[in-house]
Scaffold this motif. Structure first.
Motif, PDB file in Angstrom:
ATOM      1  N   ASN A  88       0.822  -1.213   0.000  1.00  0.00           N
ATOM      2  CA  ASN A  88       0.000   0.000   0.000  1.00  0.00           C
ATOM      3  C   ASN A  88       0.855   1.262   0.000  1.00  0.00           C
ATOM      4  OD1 ASN A  88       0.338   0.239   2.981  1.00  0.00           O
ATOM      5  ND2 ASN A  88      -1.019  -1.532   2.979  1.00  0.00           N
ATOM      6  N   SER A  89       1.198   1.821   1.162  1.00  0.00           N
ATOM      7  CA  SER A  89       1.908   3.102   1.191  1.00  0.00           C
ATOM      8  C   SER A  89       3.281   3.042   0.520  1.00  0.00           C
ATOM      9  CB  SER A  89       2.048   3.609   2.632  1.00  0.00           C
ATOM     10  OG  SER A  89       2.796   2.694   3.412  1.00  0.00           O
ATOM     11  N   LYS A  90       3.918   1.863   0.520  1.00  0.00           N
ATOM     12  CA  LYS A  90       5.219   1.680  -0.153  1.00  0.00           C
ATOM     13  C   LYS A  90       5.109   0.516  -1.142  1.00  0.00           C
ATOM     14  CE  LYS A  90       7.725   3.440   3.782  1.00  0.00           C
ATOM     15  NZ  LYS A  90       8.414   3.135   5.015  1.00  0.00           N
ATOM     16  N   THR A  91       4.039   0.525  -1.904  1.00  0.00           N
ATOM     17  CA  THR A  91       3.743  -0.630  -2.752  1.00  0.00           C
ATOM     18  C   THR A  91       4.870  -0.998  -3.707  1.00  0.00           C
ATOM     19  OG1 THR A  91       2.095  -1.673  -4.163  1.00  0.00           O
ATOM     20  CG2 THR A  91       2.543   0.663  -4.583  1.00  0.00           C
ATOM     21  N   GLU A  92       5.060  -2.305  -3.814  1.00  0.00           N
ATOM     22  CA  GLU A  92       6.010  -2.878  -4.761  1.00  0.00           C
ATOM     23  C   GLU A  92       5.268  -3.634  -5.867  1.00  0.00           C
ATOM     24  OE1 GLU A  92       8.356  -5.428  -2.239  1.00  0.00           O
ATOM     25  OE2 GLU A  92       9.152  -3.743  -1.096  1.00  0.00           O
ATOM     26  N   LEU A  93       3.933  -3.628  -5.767  1.00  0.00           N
ATOM     27  CA  LEU A  93       3.117  -4.347  -6.749  1.00  0.00           C
ATOM     28  C   LEU A  93       2.982  -3.529  -8.025  1.00  0.00           C
ATOM     29  CD1 LEU A  93       0.063  -5.678  -4.704  1.00  0.00           C
ATOM     30  CD2 LEU A  93       1.836  -7.046  -5.789  1.00  0.00           C
ATOM     31  N   VAL A  94       3.347  -4.126  -9.148  1.00  0.00           N
ATOM     32  CA  VAL A  94       3.185  -3.499 -10.448  1.00  0.00           C
ATOM     33  C   VAL A  94       2.548  -4.525 -11.374  1.00  0.00           C
ATOM     34  CG1 VAL A  94       4.367  -2.450 -12.426  1.00  0.00           C
ATOM     35  CG2 VAL A  94       5.169  -1.981 -10.111  1.00  0.00           C
ATOM     36  N   VAL A  95       1.502  -4.114 -12.077  1.00  0.00           N
ATOM     37  CA  VAL A  95       0.834  -5.007 -13.025  1.00  0.00           C
ATOM     38  C   VAL A  95       0.619  -4.277 -14.346  1.00  0.00           C
ATOM     39  CG1 VAL A  95      -0.355  -6.326 -11.212  1.00  0.00           C
ATOM     40  CG2 VAL A  95      -1.494  -4.399 -12.284  1.00  0.00           C
ATOM     41  N   GLU A  96       0.429  -5.053 -15.383  1.00  0.00           N
ATOM     42  CA  GLU A  96       0.195  -4.519 -16.725  1.00  0.00           C
ATOM     43  C   GLU A  96      -1.265  -4.757 -17.097  1.00  0.00           C
ATOM     44  OE1 GLU A  96       1.614  -2.465 -20.031  1.00  0.00           O
ATOM     45  OE2 GLU A  96       2.767  -3.006 -18.248  1.00  0.00           O
ATOM     46  N   VAL A  97      -1.952  -3.692 -17.536  1.00  0.00           N
ATOM     47  CA  VAL A  97      -3.331  -3.807 -18.004  1.00  0.00           C
ATOM     48  C   VAL A  97      -3.309  -3.704 -19.520  1.00  0.00           C
ATOM     49  CG1 VAL A  97      -5.623  -2.741 -18.005  1.00  0.00           C
ATOM     50  CG2 VAL A  97      -4.296  -2.842 -15.882  1.00  0.00           C
ATOM     51  N   THR A  98      -3.953  -4.661 -20.177  1.00  0.00           N
ATOM     52  CA  THR A  98      -4.012  -4.675 -21.632  1.00  0.00           C
ATOM     53  C   THR A  98      -5.448  -4.441 -22.083  1.00  0.00           C
ATOM     54  OG1 THR A  98      -4.319  -7.073 -21.639  1.00  0.00           O
ATOM     55  CG2 THR A  98      -2.043  -6.263 -21.805  1.00  0.00           C
ATOM     56  N   ALA A  99      -5.619  -4.161 -23.374  1.00  0.00           N
ATOM     57  CA  ALA A  99      -6.962  -3.982 -23.934  1.00  0.00           C
ATOM     58  C   ALA A  99      -7.728  -5.290 -23.766  1.00  0.00           C
ATOM     59  CB  ALA A  99      -6.867  -3.597 -25.400  1.00  0.00           C
ATOM     60  N   GLY A 100      -9.024  -5.192 -23.608  1.00  0.00           N
ATOM     61  CA  GLY A 100      -9.848  -6.382 -23.440  1.00  0.00           C
ATOM     62  C   GLY A 100     -10.012  -6.736 -21.982  1.00  0.00           C
ATOM     63  N   SER A 101     -10.090  -8.028 -21.709  1.00  0.00           N
ATOM     64  CA  SER A 101     -10.357  -8.517 -20.357  1.00  0.00           C
ATOM     65  C   SER A 101      -9.061  -8.926 -19.662  1.00  0.00           C
ATOM     66  CB  SER A 101     -11.305  -9.710 -20.436  1.00  0.00           C
ATOM     67  OG  SER A 101     -11.623 -10.160 -19.156  1.00  0.00           O
ATOM     68  N   ASN A 102      -8.882  -8.470 -18.422  1.00  0.00           N
ATOM     69  CA  ASN A 102      -7.708  -8.782 -17.610  1.00  0.00           C
ATOM     70  C   ASN A 102      -8.163  -9.448 -16.325  1.00  0.00           C
ATOM     71  OD1 ASN A 102      -5.218  -6.964 -18.765  1.00  0.00           O
ATOM     72  ND2 ASN A 102      -7.195  -5.975 -19.101  1.00  0.00           N
ATOM     73  N   ASP A 103      -7.676 -10.671 -16.062  1.00  0.00           N
ATOM     74  CA  ASP A 103      -7.964 -11.378 -14.821  1.00  0.00           C
ATOM     75  C   ASP A 103      -6.669 -11.353 -14.016  1.00  0.00           C
ATOM     76  OD1 ASP A 103      -8.973 -12.903 -12.787  1.00  0.00           O
ATOM     77  OD2 ASP A 103      -9.252 -14.716 -13.980  1.00  0.00           O
ATOM     78  N   ILE A 104      -6.596 -10.491 -13.000  1.00  0.00           N
ATOM     79  CA  ILE A 104      -5.351 -10.257 -12.273  1.00  0.00           C
ATOM     80  C   ILE A 104      -5.469 -10.757 -10.835  1.00  0.00           C
ATOM     81  CG2 ILE A 104      -3.714  -8.512 -11.492  1.00  0.00           C
ATOM     82  CD1 ILE A 104      -4.494  -6.876 -13.987  1.00  0.00           C
ATOM     83  N   LEU A 105      -4.702 -11.804 -10.541  1.00  0.00           N
ATOM     84  CA  LEU A 105      -4.641 -12.378  -9.208  1.00  0.00           C
ATOM     85  C   LEU A 105      -3.607 -11.606  -8.395  1.00  0.00           C
ATOM     86  CD1 LEU A 105      -5.395 -14.641  -7.209  1.00  0.00           C
ATOM     87  CD2 LEU A 105      -3.606 -16.026  -8.266  1.00  0.00           C
ATOM     88  N   LEU A 106      -4.012 -11.095  -7.235  1.00  0.00           N
ATOM     89  CA  LEU A 106      -3.112 -10.382  -6.341  1.00  0.00           C
ATOM     90  C   LEU A 106      -2.864 -11.279  -5.137  1.00  0.00           C
ATOM     91  CD1 LEU A 106      -4.812  -6.857  -6.505  1.00  0.00           C
ATOM     92  CD2 LEU A 106      -2.787  -7.622  -7.749  1.00  0.00           C
ATOM     93  N   GLU A 107      -1.681 -11.903  -5.095  1.00  0.00           N
ATOM     94  CA  GLU A 107      -1.331 -12.831  -4.029  1.00  0.00           C
ATOM     95  C   GLU A 107      -0.376 -12.126  -3.052  1.00  0.00           C
ATOM     96  OE1 GLU A 107      -1.366 -17.231  -5.695  1.00  0.00           O
ATOM     97  OE2 GLU A 107      -0.044 -15.938  -6.891  1.00  0.00           O
ATOM     98  N   LEU A 108      -0.908 -11.694  -1.915  1.00  0.00           N
ATOM     99  CA  LEU A 108      -0.112 -10.986  -0.920  1.00  0.00           C
ATOM    100  C   LEU A 108       0.363 -11.949   0.158  1.00  0.00           C
ATOM    101  CD1 LEU A 108      -2.466  -7.893  -0.361  1.00  0.00           C
ATOM    102  CD2 LEU A 108      -0.976  -8.390  -2.307  1.00  0.00           C
ATOM    103  N   THR A 109       1.479 -11.602   0.811  1.00  0.00           N
ATOM    104  CA  THR A 109       1.960 -12.390   1.944  1.00  0.00           C
ATOM    105  C   THR A 109       2.158 -11.465   3.134  1.00  0.00           C
ATOM    106  OG1 THR A 109       4.264 -12.128   1.278  1.00  0.00           O
ATOM    107  CG2 THR A 109       3.127 -14.098   0.481  1.00  0.00           C
ATOM    108  N   SER A 110       1.906 -11.986   4.318  1.00  0.00           N
ATOM    109  CA  SER A 110       2.020 -11.154   5.526  1.00  0.00           C
ATOM    110  C   SER A 110       3.460 -10.996   5.975  1.00  0.00           C
ATOM    111  CB  SER A 110       1.176 -11.740   6.654  1.00  0.00           C
ATOM    112  OG  SER A 110       1.602 -13.053   6.948  1.00  0.00           O
ATOM    113  N   LYS A 111       4.388 -11.739   5.421  1.00  0.00           N
ATOM    114  CA  LYS A 111       5.797 -11.670   5.808  1.00  0.00           C
ATOM    115  C   LYS A 111       6.551 -10.646   4.993  1.00  0.00           C
ATOM    116  CE  LYS A 111       5.621 -15.286   8.581  1.00  0.00           C
ATOM    117  NZ  LYS A 111       4.692 -15.012   9.584  1.00  0.00           N
TER     118      LYS A 111
END
Length: 111
Positions: A88-111
């Motif tokens: 969140n405040s220091k996010t390291e998550l980066v994803v690519e959105v393409t034209a059409g439909s995008n099914d994006i799984l966000l798998e976070l870990t508490s460690k």
């Protein structure tokens, strides 16, 4: 309106669905561009809205932040966020959105 891709997916923490969290996709190419937002349901499923009448997110690379809405801050006046700052405040998550439909799984870990 600019071109968007439809975005939905599941958000998990340590393999378990994360319910009622806010997901924000902020375009990396233009920090002033409108972000897309969504809230997960009980199964961790989310879908993003770009504008009140437009679903999805802008095409391109996005920084993703996942936060828990907080009703009451802790005694220091700061809200305690159970999701690690790297999502969140220091996010390291980066994803690519393409034209059409995008099914994006966000798998976070508490460690």
């Amino acid at each position: 309106m600019p071109e968007t891709g439809q975005v939905e997916g599941i958000v998990t923490m340590d393999g378990a669905p994360l319910a009622n969290v806010s997901i924000i996709f902020q375009p990396q190419d233009d920090p002033n561009a409108r972000a897309s937002m969504g809230v997960s349901d009980e199964q961790g499923h989310y879908s993003l809205s770009y504008h009140t009448d437009k679903q999805g997110a802008l095409i391109g690379s996005h920084k993703v932040s996942v936060t828990t809405p907080t009703d009451a801050p802790d005694p220091s006046g700061q809200a305690k966020e159970p999701i690690p700052a790297k999502y969140n405040s220091k996010t390291e998550l980066v994803v690519e959105v393409t034209a059409g439909s995008n099914d994006i799984l966000l798998e976070l870990t508490s460690k």
